[in-house]
Design a protein around this motif. Structure first.
Motif, short mmCIF file in Angstrom:
data_model
loop_
_atom_site.label_atom_id
_atom_site.label_comp_id
_atom_site.label_asym_id
_atom_site.label_seq_id
_atom_site.Cartn_x
_atom_site.Cartn_y
_atom_site.Cartn_z
N MET A 239 -11.92 3.78 5.94
CA MET A 239 -11.80 4.96 5.51
C MET A 239 -10.27 5.42 4.67
O MET A 239 -10.34 6.08 4.05
CB MET A 239 -12.10 6.04 6.52
N VAL A 240 -9.28 4.82 5.56
CA VAL A 240 -8.01 4.85 4.63
C VAL A 240 -7.80 4.11 3.49
O VAL A 240 -7.41 4.59 2.44
CB VAL A 240 -6.92 4.73 5.61
N ALA A 241 -8.47 2.78 3.62
CA ALA A 241 -8.70 2.10 2.39
C ALA A 241 -9.36 2.80 1.23
O ALA A 241 -9.05 2.98 -0.04
CB ALA A 241 -9.11 0.77 2.59
N PHE A 242 -10.38 3.40 1.49
CA PHE A 242 -11.48 4.22 0.58
C PHE A 242 -10.55 5.39 0.10
O PHE A 242 -10.77 5.61 -0.95
CB PHE A 242 -12.73 4.72 1.43
N PHE A 243 -9.90 5.77 1.14
CA PHE A 243 -9.06 7.15 0.56
C PHE A 243 -8.18 6.85 -0.77
O PHE A 243 -8.02 7.56 -1.63
CB PHE A 243 -8.17 7.54 1.59
N ILE A 301 -16.54 -5.14 -2.83
CA ILE A 301 -15.83 -3.99 -2.97
C ILE A 301 -14.45 -4.26 -3.21
O ILE A 301 -13.65 -3.87 -4.24
CB ILE A 301 -15.72 -3.35 -1.86
N MET A 302 -13.94 -5.24 -2.80
CA MET A 302 -12.44 -5.97 -3.03
C MET A 302 -12.24 -6.35 -4.28
O MET A 302 -11.40 -5.93 -5.13
CB MET A 302 -12.26 -7.01 -1.84
N ILE A 303 -13.57 -7.06 -4.86
CA ILE A 303 -13.42 -7.63 -6.27
C ILE A 303 -13.24 -6.46 -7.41
O ILE A 303 -12.63 -6.57 -8.23
CB ILE A 303 -14.56 -8.22 -6.59
N ALA A 304 -14.16 -5.59 -7.13
CA ALA A 304 -14.18 -4.12 -7.74
C ALA A 304 -12.67 -3.49 -7.78
O ALA A 304 -12.12 -3.12 -8.96
CB ALA A 304 -15.40 -3.16 -7.23
N ILE A 397 -0.61 2.31 -8.13
CA ILE A 397 -0.10 2.21 -6.91
C ILE A 397 -1.25 2.30 -5.60
O ILE A 397 -1.04 1.87 -4.74
CB ILE A 397 1.17 2.96 -6.72
N LEU A 398 -1.85 3.42 -6.00
CA LEU A 398 -2.93 3.87 -5.06
C LEU A 398 -4.20 2.77 -4.76
O LEU A 398 -4.43 2.68 -3.76
CB LEU A 398 -3.45 5.19 -5.11
N LEU A 399 -4.39 2.15 -5.98
CA LEU A 399 -5.24 1.07 -6.09
C LEU A 399 -4.79 0.11 -5.09
O LEU A 399 -5.69 -0.68 -4.38
CB LEU A 399 -5.54 0.59 -7.26
N VAL A 400 -3.63 -0.37 -5.45
CA VAL A 400 -3.19 -1.49 -4.67
C VAL A 400 -2.84 -1.34 -3.22
O VAL A 400 -3.11 -2.26 -2.51
CB VAL A 400 -1.46 -1.84 -5.27
N VAL A 401 -2.66 -0.22 -2.78
CA VAL A 401 -2.61 0.22 -1.35
C VAL A 401 -3.94 -0.06 -0.75
O VAL A 401 -4.30 -0.69 0.32
CB VAL A 401 -2.04 1.53 -1.07
N GLY A 402 -5.01 0.47 -1.42
CA GLY A 402 -6.30 0.20 -0.90
C GLY A 402 -6.75 -0.92 -0.80
O GLY A 402 -7.56 -1.70 0.19
N PHE A 403 -6.54 -2.00 -1.89
CA PHE A 403 -6.78 -3.27 -2.01
C PHE A 403 -6.11 -4.01 -0.51
O PHE A 403 -6.69 -4.90 0.12
CB PHE A 403 -6.36 -3.80 -2.97
N VAL A 404 -4.75 -3.70 -0.24
CA VAL A 404 -4.22 -4.36 0.81
C VAL A 404 -4.93 -3.95 2.15
O VAL A 404 -5.12 -4.96 2.98
CB VAL A 404 -2.67 -3.88 0.85
N LEU A 405 -5.28 -2.92 2.31
CA LEU A 405 -5.92 -2.62 3.49
C LEU A 405 -7.59 -3.14 3.51
O LEU A 405 -7.74 -3.58 4.65
CB LEU A 405 -6.15 -0.86 3.61
N LEU A 406 -8.11 -3.20 2.57
CA LEU A 406 -9.29 -3.94 2.43
C LEU A 406 -9.09 -5.49 2.99
O LEU A 406 -10.03 -6.27 3.64
CB LEU A 406 -10.10 -3.77 0.98
N VAL A 407 -8.01 -6.12 2.29
CA VAL A 407 -7.77 -7.12 2.88
C VAL A 407 -7.54 -7.39 4.38
O VAL A 407 -8.19 -8.48 4.97
CB VAL A 407 -6.50 -8.08 2.20
N LYS A 408 -6.86 -6.43 5.00
CA LYS A 408 -6.70 -6.61 6.47
C LYS A 408 -8.10 -6.22 6.96
O LYS A 408 -8.39 -6.99 8.05
CB LYS A 408 -5.73 -5.24 6.71
N LEU A 409 -8.90 -5.39 6.46
CA LEU A 409 -10.25 -5.38 7.27
C LEU A 409 -11.17 -6.47 7.05
O LEU A 409 -11.66 -6.70 8.17
CB LEU A 409 -11.11 -4.04 6.46
N SER A 410 -10.87 -7.28 5.98
CA SER A 410 -11.77 -8.53 5.77
C SER A 410 -11.08 -9.49 6.99
O SER A 410 -12.12 -10.29 7.25
CB SER A 410 -11.61 -9.00 4.51
N SER A 411 -10.02 -9.32 7.30
CA SER A 411 -9.57 -10.44 8.23
C SER A 411 -10.11 -10.14 9.98
O SER A 411 -9.99 -11.06 10.65
CB SER A 411 -8.05 -10.45 8.18
N MET A 412 -10.77 -9.02 9.80
CA MET A 412 -11.36 -8.74 11.27
C MET A 412 -12.55 -9.21 11.43
O MET A 412 -13.47 -9.51 10.52
CB MET A 412 -11.30 -7.08 11.47
#
Length: 416
Positions: A239-243, A301-304, A397-412
């Motif tokens: 949800m934070v990444a989506f934000f 989603i990460m690719i997009a 900047i906001l898109l990059v932050v979202g992408f980093v959080l998605l990378v973290k989520l994908s590692s779970m």
């Protein structure tokens, strides 16, 4: 995929409301510019960004509370109908001749009705299909919405461009008629869903409880929902990444025409390019739904999101001519439907179905507050610098932050 009747009727609402979304992102900013005489390009971008910010903020404040109430059996369709009718009436009201400020106020209220109805519409997804079919049905909604919205849009554009020479209509009158055409289209494609939708998942009123007590309990329930979200690490990170990342998506969509106008690009070129976006988005959204089944929803989603980072950089540094706007429009069409559809369906897989509206209310508030942040950021940076390109660049900047959080989520483990 062969749809059930309810799935098909749910998709049809996307066909209806997307016509107004397309009109709002293409014709309406140009029309507002025409009636807002004497404004500079920076003032135009700022005013439009502020309008988008206000509309998003109101929806963001309303939806968690109303979403929780709508989760009670039978309420979802009532809230959906109320906001749909509000948006429809105000869509038609925009056809009345008026000054720039009254028009902007009606536009904001219409947008609130439209976006609020779409929140309850999103929350219907668990009621109309299964987890296994959710990606495909959600993607089909966006896909058919893109292609279906082109039908009334082309009629409106033909009326605006050919009306003065062929029918003897003033261009401003023809533009106002486009609101009537779009409103009629929206109504026609909403009726099937209203006739057939039934809420499968919902909460029940306890014996002795009243609507007033339920409203009080709703406020207490919001805190409990936040606690449940916070305790689910995967859901919280998503949800934070989506934000962050949906901010870039919404802002690019809502500000593209205004930004192009501020650069002096011909309005005809802007409108035709956005029409091409719809045609590109149709197969792209379908393809995204299928690719999610092969490569995983989260990965797509990460690719997009990464693609949108590139799009924002291109818009800020290279977009100056009509040809470059066409390139931007095609690129947006390739990823716009996919990221919206998969974001909606991925969230639906993470939440408890019986609390879908409550959770989707928070999903929407995250998305709407992101929209507030994005358009406000564009407005502030543009106002301070007098350069709309720098306002667009700040979104990256906001898109990059979202992408980093998605990378973290994908590692779970177990999240895909």
């Amino acid at each position: 995929m062969k749809y059930t009747k309810l799935e098909r009727n749910w998709v049809m609402y996307d066909v209806g409301n997307s016509a107004l979304v397309l009109l709002n992102t293409s014709v309406v900013p140009i029309y507002f510019d025409a009636i807002n005489t004497g404004a500079s390009s920076a003032e135009l971008v700022t005013a439009w960004a502020n309008a988008q910010t206000i509309a998003s903020l109101v929806v963001a404040l309303l939806m968690p509370i109303l979403g929780s109430l709508a989760d009670f059996t039978g309420n979802k369709i009532k809230f959906f109908l109320g906001f749909f009718l509000t948006g429809l009436v105000l869509c038609l009201a925009q056809a009345i001749p008026m000054g720039a400020m009254p028009f902007l106020i009606i536009y904001v209220l219409c947008t609130i009705g439209l976006n609020s109805s779409m929140t309850f519409y999103d929350a219907m997804l668990p009621d109309v299909t299964t987890d296994e079919r959710m990606d495909s049905v959600s993607s089909s909604g966006y896909a058919w919405g893109y292609i279906g919205s082109c039908v009334p849009f082309m009629v409106c554009i033909a009326l605006i461009m050919l009306g003065p020479s062929v029918l003897g209509l003033d261009m401003m009158v023809a533009t106002r008629l486009s609101f009537v055409i779009t409103g009629a289209w929206w109504l026609i494609f909403t009726l099937p869903l209203l006739r057939t939708y039934k809420q499968r998942f919902g909460k029940e009123l306890a014996p002795g409880e009243t609507p007033a007590s339920e409203i009080a309990k709703t406020f207490r329930g919001l805190a409990a929902t936040l606690k449940r979200i916070a305790s689910d690490r995967a859901l919280l990170i998503y949800m934070v990444a989506f934000f962050f990342y949906i901010d870039g998506v919404h802002t690019v969509i809502s500000m593209s025409t205004t930004y192009g106008t501020s650069l002096g690009i011909d309005s005809t070129q802007l409108i035709l390019a956005l029409l091409v976006t719809q045609f590109v988005a149709f197969p792209s959204a379908i393809a995204y739904g299928k690719l999610a089944g092969t490569f995983g929803t989260l990965r797509m989603i990460m690719i997009a999101v990464f693609a949108y980072v590139c799009i924002v950089l291109f818009a800020a540094f290279f977009l100056r001519t009509a040809t470059e706007f066409w390139i931007l429009a095609i690129a947006v069409g390739m990823f716009q439907g996919g990221i919206q559809a998969l974001s909606r369906s991925f969230f639906g897989k993470l939440i408890p179905k019986e609390r879908a509206n409550e959770y989707y209310g928070f999903f929407d508030i995250f998305g709407r507050y992101a929209s507030v942040m994005g358009t406000l950021l564009v407005s502030v940076v543009t106002s301070l610098t007098g350069n709309p390109s720098l306002g667009v660049l700040s979104i990256g900047i906001l898109l990059v932050v979202g992408f980093v959080l998605l990378v973290k989520l994908s590692s779970m483990r177990g999240v895909s």
